[in-house]
Design an enzyme around this catalytic site. Sequence first.
Site, PDB file in Angstrom:
ATOM      1  N   GLN A 193     -22.037 -30.240  -6.941  1.00 27.72           N
ATOM      2  CA  GLN A 193     -22.807 -29.716  -8.080  1.00 27.72           C
ATOM      3  C   GLN A 193     -21.925 -29.507  -9.298  1.00 27.72           C
ATOM      4  OE1 GLN A 193     -22.415 -28.264  -5.127  1.00 27.72           O
ATOM      5  NE2 GLN A 193     -21.944 -26.075  -5.298  1.00 27.72           N
ATOM      6  N   ASN A 226     -12.935 -32.092  -1.991  1.00 23.97           N
ATOM      7  CA  ASN A 226     -13.289 -32.515  -0.642  1.00 23.97           C
ATOM      8  C   ASN A 226     -14.171 -33.762  -0.677  1.00 23.97           C
ATOM      9  OD1 ASN A 226     -15.896 -31.662  -1.295  1.00 23.97           O
ATOM     10  ND2 ASN A 226     -15.693 -29.712  -0.220  1.00 23.97           N
ATOM     11  N   THR A 249      -4.641 -35.217   1.842  1.00 23.74           N
ATOM     12  CA  THR A 249      -3.246 -35.368   1.439  1.00 23.74           C
ATOM     13  C   THR A 249      -2.427 -36.021   2.538  1.00 23.74           C
ATOM     14  OG1 THR A 249      -1.364 -34.203   0.465  1.00 23.74           O
ATOM     15  CG2 THR A 249      -2.478 -33.118   2.300  1.00 23.74           C
ATOM     16  N   GLN A 271       2.696 -30.522   4.535  1.00 23.79           N
ATOM     17  CA  GLN A 271       1.477 -31.224   4.162  1.00 23.79           C
ATOM     18  C   GLN A 271       0.365 -31.003   5.176  1.00 23.79           C
ATOM     19  OE1 GLN A 271       1.049 -32.784   1.050  1.00 23.79           O
ATOM     20  NE2 GLN A 271       2.887 -31.523   0.935  1.00 23.79           N
ATOM     21  N   GLU A 340       0.850 -41.214  -0.441  1.00 23.07           N
ATOM     22  CA  GLU A 340       0.714 -40.338  -1.610  1.00 23.07           C
ATOM     23  C   GLU A 340       2.065 -39.730  -1.957  1.00 23.07           C
ATOM     24  OE1 GLU A 340      -1.793 -36.289  -2.838  1.00 23.07           O
ATOM     25  OE2 GLU A 340      -1.484 -36.804  -0.733  1.00 23.07           O
ATOM     26  N   HIS A 341       2.705 -39.131  -0.963  1.00 26.25           N
ATOM     27  CA  HIS A 341       4.057 -38.579  -1.119  1.00 26.25           C
ATOM     28  C   HIS A 341       4.985 -39.315  -0.158  1.00 26.25           C
ATOM     29  CE1 HIS A 341       1.167 -35.143  -1.609  1.00 26.25           C
ATOM     30  NE2 HIS A 341       1.860 -34.948  -2.712  1.00 26.25           N
TER      31      HIS A 341
END
Length: 446
Positions: A193, A226, A249, A271, A340-341
């Site tokens: 929303q 999310n 992640t 992580q 990502e990392h």
Amino acid sequence: MLARTDLRGATPTLAELRRALPRGGTDVNAVLDTVAPVVHEIAERGVDAALEFGATFDGVRPTSVRVPATVIAAALADLDPAVADALRESITRARKVHADQRRETSRTQVVDGGVVSEKWIPVRRVGLYVPGGNAVYPSSVIMNVVPAQEAGVGSLVIASPPQKDFGGWPHPTILAACALLDVDEVWAVGGAQGVALLTYGGTDTDAADDPGAILDPVDLITGPGNIYVTAAKRLCRGVVGIDSEAGPTEIAILADDSADAGILASDLISQAEHDVLAASVLVTDSVDLADAVDVALDTQVAATKHRERVTTALSGKQSGVVLVDDLEAGLAVVDAYAAEHLEIQTRDAASVADRVHNAGAIFVGPYAPVSLGDYCAGSNHVLPTSGSARFASGLSVQTFLKGVHVIDYDEAALREVADKVVTLADAEDLPGHGDAVRQRFAGGER
């Protein structure tokens, strides 16, 4: 705890390698049918629908969407001074890095009288999403706001979920970070929303600071969230721009036998504590190191605060150890994984890092943990996930800029190339294109 994938003695193709590596992720398609009615209702009914969905999903309905200025100011006044000082340091370092990303106008003299320039124009208005959920993310406020401000964005709004424990407003630490960045427009709306309301806008309730205040829609939405936030971004893309569809992640570590097993274990845990779907992957040519990391994990996981969440993440199909023959094979693995990392904890880590093609951010050596990048390195922590670092970049000043070509030709310069334009127009069976050039010279010499 960590499953093992043994690639030693094999030379997999790229396709085989991608299939073999640990990978989790989420199926956004599975929730599109759930999210679509939310987006539709907010497109039709605006704030009323957003607040109704917020009451259902967040368990609280704030008295207005826009957070009053007094509430934002009070959040900063009440903030722990140590946290405020840490946030200021994070802001200072992020500004240093992102200020150097600014783009300058380029001007190319194609021919005498013919110039093509490229100027960089900030997106007019942006919506920056800051999630709630398992943790509080004032750092995400910084990572979204600083590059937008450095790009010269003139109008921005933070959207973050309302919290039952804080009177229906976003978490006070989120609001305090907004105050430190001089962001005065914050919306207490989250989830799908929130994305939809940023996209379509509306009119706030009578309880807002400014009764009947208009909540203008934005042109671009950035920030992680999310699966429902991601689904809403997918559904709204095209009406607005989005930065990416963020997944859970992930960290990958490329390490050899010179690495410290205890440090590696702590970084994998760091992580994993984000989410049960978080991915933690170790790539190494040393079985002894992998064994030592397992031992260290047993000890450290038992002592960590969020051990159930961490254990679930580390035990999931998205996490594991990948054993390789040598560093060369390890580089092929991390490039195929496109984390990502990505941490490089090897001998001569800097030169190894220079050889990596695919990663959202690369952390070099034992004193550059992902945690540093999350908060105070100066880099941005909004990064591509789920292998998209093969083709995508992290959030930066560039995210908030549009490159626009400006074409400035005089009569002589156009005349010089007119026949080529006409020839190409005819070749494409678009004679009107050629006529548009001929018309300019229809009266003969000028």
